[in-house]
Design an enzyme around this catalytic site. Structure first.
Site, PDB file in Angstrom:
ATOM      1  CB  CYS A  40       0.731   5.441  -0.493  1.00 11.49           C
ATOM      2  SG  CYS A  40       0.272   4.929   1.165  1.00 11.49           S
ATOM      3  CB  CYS A  43      -1.082   1.862  -1.645  1.00  3.67           C
ATOM      4  SG  CYS A  43      -2.302   3.172  -1.350  1.00  3.67           S
ATOM      5  CG  HIS A  79      -3.964   6.511  -0.159  1.00  2.00           C
ATOM      6  ND1 HIS A  79      -2.720   6.251   0.377  1.00  2.00           N
ATOM      7  CD2 HIS A  79      -4.076   7.863  -0.220  1.00  2.00           C
ATOM      8  CE1 HIS A  79      -2.100   7.397   0.614  1.00  2.00           C
ATOM      9  NE2 HIS A  79      -2.898   8.393   0.260  1.00  2.00           N
ATOM     10  CG  ASN A 119      -0.760  10.227  16.764  1.00  2.00           C
ATOM     11  OD1 ASN A 119      -1.367  10.611  17.763  1.00  2.00           O
ATOM     12  ND2 ASN A 119       0.426   9.661  16.832  1.00  2.00           N
ATOM     13  CG  HIS A 130      -2.905   3.832   3.430  1.00  2.00           C
ATOM     14  ND1 HIS A 130      -2.871   3.410   2.126  1.00  2.00           N
ATOM     15  CD2 HIS A 130      -3.615   2.908   4.108  1.00  2.00           C
ATOM     16  CE1 HIS A 130      -3.509   2.252   2.027  1.00  2.00           C
ATOM     17  NE2 HIS A 130      -3.977   1.932   3.235  1.00  2.00           N
ATOM     18  CG  HIS A 132      -1.075   4.589   9.561  1.00  2.00           C
ATOM     19  ND1 HIS A 132      -1.280   5.733   8.824  1.00  2.00           N
ATOM     20  CD2 HIS A 132      -0.065   4.884  10.423  1.00  2.00           C
ATOM     21  CE1 HIS A 132      -0.406   6.666   9.198  1.00  2.00           C
ATOM     22  NE2 HIS A 132       0.331   6.183  10.176  1.00  2.00           N
ATOM     23  CD  GLN A 134       2.755   5.100  15.053  1.00  2.00           C
ATOM     24  OE1 GLN A 134       3.862   4.741  15.435  1.00  2.00           O
ATOM     25  NE2 GLN A 134       2.439   6.371  14.879  1.00  2.00           N
TER      26      GLN A 134
END
Ligand SMILES: [Zn+2]
Ligand SMILES: [Zn+2]
Length: 300
Positions: A40, A43, A79, A119, A130, A132, A134
């Site tokens: 990933c 990570c 993760h 999203n 993972h 996250h 934006q």
């Protein structure tokens, strides 16, 4: 290369002559990795996070907007975490980073609007599991946000007050100190939610410590309820509307979040169909009062 000037360059902004709607053609993004099998990149020790971290931001390697105006925000080094599992303390770190990046990007002379969003899940196009989100920093105020601000000026009062649940509170889902979450009366998606503070704070950077703690607590509560609703991680889209960072003063605007979960039943996706795209009007199969009651009943 500056990026957005060439009609065949990396970013080409176009306006449809029929609808007036804006689209940016970003053909380079077609080659970005989709759900990589290997390590990933988010990570600790990975490509985008070489050092240990709690929360982290970096410039999007496949930016939909040019000039360093697209960023990725990592919510945790774990993760397999969910937003809800961060707890209020972990969520507060994310809120602080959203606020910090909004302020930094918003101060740029080429930025008029900062959209913080997430999203969640492959069904919504998230290419990496993972946790996250934006941030896009626009050089103009995008259409949806501009429509809301026009309604502020038309009505001369805060449209969120009219949007919030009435005295019967049937559409209220939950509260956190200084914040409320509700299902809109005219929700276009089943289980759609709006999260707003009780008082006028125009943007994420202007939230004080209590306001940020309240938002963190409400997000943890709401996103936990969405995962409980059908007993599986709910795919969703989440975004914040805040004031334009265009230098003007926006004293009456209130920062708020929209959450659009994709499912109308366990694993059953709600599709936007031809009549809805063609007509620009929506048909929602779940009564907002029932949606709010179902979410109120999701308590651990
Ligand atoms: Zn990871
Ligand atoms: Zn909004």
């Amino acid at each position: 290369m500056a990026g957005n000037e060439s009609p065949r360059g990396t970013h080409s902004a176009r306006v449809d002559p029929l609808t007036g709607e804006r689209t940016t053609i970003v053909s380079r993004r077609q080659s970005r990795p989709n759900l990589p099998d290997g390590d990933c990149p988010f990570c600790p020790g990975g490509l985008e996070a070489p050092e240990p971290y709690e929360v982290r931001w970096f410039a999007n390697r496949w930016p939909p907007l040019p000039g360093g105006r697209a960023e990725v925000v990592l919510y945790t080094d774990r993760h397999d975490a969910t937003f809800a599992s961060l707890g209020v303390g972990g969520a507060r770190r994310v809120v602080d980073l959203w606020a910090e990046r909004s302020e930094v990007l918003g101060a740029r002379p080429d930025v008029d609007y900062v959209l913080v969003f997430e999203n969640r899940g492959p069904a919504v196009g998230a290419t990496i599991a993972h946790p996250h989100g934006q941030i896009y920093a626009y050089d103009h105020v995008p259409a949806r946000a501009a429509t809301e601000y026009d309604r502020f000026s038309e009505h001369g009062e805060d449209p969120l007050d009219a949007h919030a649940p009435g005295p019967d509170l049937e559409r209220l889902v939950c509260r956190a100190p200084g914040w409320r979450a509700w299902v809109p009366d005219a929700a276009t998606w089943p289980y759609e939610l709006v999260l707003a503070p009780d008082t006028n704070v125009a943007d994420l950077p202007s939230l004080d410590a209590e306001g940020r703690d309240g938002l963190a607590a409400l997000l943890v509560d709401v996103l936990n309820r969405l995962d409980m609703l059908f007993g599986a991680p709910m795919p969703y889209m989440l975004w914040f509307h805040q004031r334009p960072f265009d230098g003007a003063s926006w004293p009456s605007l209130r920062v708020h979040a929209h959450i659009v979960p994709l499912w109308r039943d366990a694993g059953v996706q709600r599709y936007v169909a031809a009549a809805e795209l063609g007509g620009g009007e929506f048909f929602n199969p779940v009564d907002p009062v029932d949606a709010a009651a179902a979410l109120r009943n999701c308590v651990r």
